[in-house]
Design an enzyme around this catalytic site. Structure first.
Site, short mmCIF file in Angstrom:
data_model
loop_
_atom_site.label_atom_id
_atom_site.label_comp_id
_atom_site.label_asym_id
_atom_site.label_seq_id
_atom_site.Cartn_x
_atom_site.Cartn_y
_atom_site.Cartn_z
N ALA A 70 -3.06 2.59 11.12
CA ALA A 70 -2.11 3.68 11.28
C ALA A 70 -1.24 3.48 12.51
O ALA A 70 -1.66 2.88 13.50
CB ALA A 70 -2.87 5.00 11.40
N GLY A 115 -6.76 1.31 8.99
CA GLY A 115 -6.07 1.47 7.72
C GLY A 115 -5.62 0.16 7.12
O GLY A 115 -5.48 0.05 5.90
N GLU A 118 -8.53 -1.00 5.27
CA GLU A 118 -8.71 -0.12 4.11
C GLU A 118 -7.76 -0.48 2.98
O GLU A 118 -8.13 -0.36 1.80
CB GLU A 118 -8.55 1.33 4.54
CG GLU A 118 -9.73 1.82 5.37
CD GLU A 118 -9.51 3.21 5.95
OE1 GLU A 118 -10.37 4.07 5.71
OE2 GLU A 118 -8.50 3.42 6.64
N GLU A 138 -12.05 3.27 13.83
CA GLU A 138 -11.50 4.62 13.99
C GLU A 138 -12.30 5.51 14.94
O GLU A 138 -11.72 6.33 15.67
CB GLU A 138 -11.37 5.31 12.63
CG GLU A 138 -10.19 4.83 11.80
CD GLU A 138 -10.50 3.63 10.93
OE1 GLU A 138 -9.72 3.32 10.03
OE2 GLU A 138 -11.56 2.98 11.17
#
Length: 264
Positions: A70, A115, A118, A138
């Site tokens: 992110a 992310g 992910e 995270e």
């Protein structure tokens, strides 16, 4: 669909029946901003509806990173209300990749963190090169994996291993990542994209109807008890048994020729 850009940061390229979805925000090492997330979702929606896209390969144009996760600089500027409004946009990027109906391959080099990892986990197969560094860090910045990581990682490596990796926030280099099952194949240095595209090309030679049905059976059957899983498989089989692809595949086999898939 030919070569096409989605917003400023995502490009779709075509290689025959293989579609390459390239993350292209090099100045930020592909950090996923709201704009980039929206573009990923839009690109995935277009690919899902494209009958000529038999396999999708997720790549990066940055030399030293797949995606660093992110965009925390952008997130730092958000009010609580803005963060709430941004959440569906972010989720749509990850679910867009995850729900693509055709097989998907991620080509990972350099950093694939948070992310970014992910997005790779949302693919069916992950090809890495020796520079790959993956992880879900995270909790080290006060949040949790929110792009599917807490659900996708244990499905790959088991609950205890996923807990260790998520709770420790540690980064894992390519060799250990392969050993733990975080990635599936390790290519030569700088060859992750080429290896992923070559694998995708081999996959794309098969029936597009069969590929989508096999993926559906794999995804829907995972985690079910055996009897329920076999019912999922039977439903997927019935969806292809009377298809044009099945008729062509059997005919081509008996006639000792390469099949020409109608894709229906």
């Amino acid at each position: 669909m030919g070569e096409r850009r989605f917003g400023e940061f995502v490009e779709v390229r075509r290689h025959g029946y293989v579609a390459e979805l390239a993350l292209d925000r090099p100045k930020a090492m592909n950090a996923v901003s709201s704009a980039m997330a929206r573009s990923i979702g839009e690109a995935c929606a277009a690919l899902a509806a494209d009958p000529d896209a038999r396999v999708v390969v997720l790549t990066s144009t940055h030399e030293r990173a797949f995606c660093v996760g992110a965009d925390l600089k952008e997130r730092n500027s958000f009010s609580d209300a803005e963060l709430v409004r941004q959440r569906p946009v972010a989720r749509a990027a990850y679910t867009g990749v995850l729900e693509l109906p055709m097989p998907t391959v991620a080509a990972v080099h350099g950093f694939a963190l948070g992310g970014g990892f992910e997005l790779a986990l949302s693919c069916d197969i992950i090809v890495a090169d020796p520079t790959a560094v993956v992880g879900l860090p995270e909790v080290s910045v006060g949040v949790i994996p929110g792009g599917g990581g807490t659900q996708l990682l244990p499905r790959r490596v088991g609950a205890a291993r996923a807990a260790e990796l998520i709770f420790s926030a540690r980064r894992v280099e390519a060799a250990e990542a392969k050993e733990l099952g975080l990635v599936d194949l390790v290519a030569g240095a700088g060859e992750d994209r080429d290896e992923a595209l070559a694998l995708a090309t081999r996959i794309a030679a098969n029936s597009p109807v069969g590929l989508r049905a096999a993926k559906r059976a794999l995804r829907l059957g995972h985690g079910l008890d055996l009897r329920a899983g076999l019912e999922v498989e039977d439903a997927a089989w019935r969806s292809v048994a009377f298809s044009g692809d099945r008729a062509e595949g059997v005919a081509a086999f008996n006639e000792k020729r390469k099949p020409e898939w109608p894709g229906e």
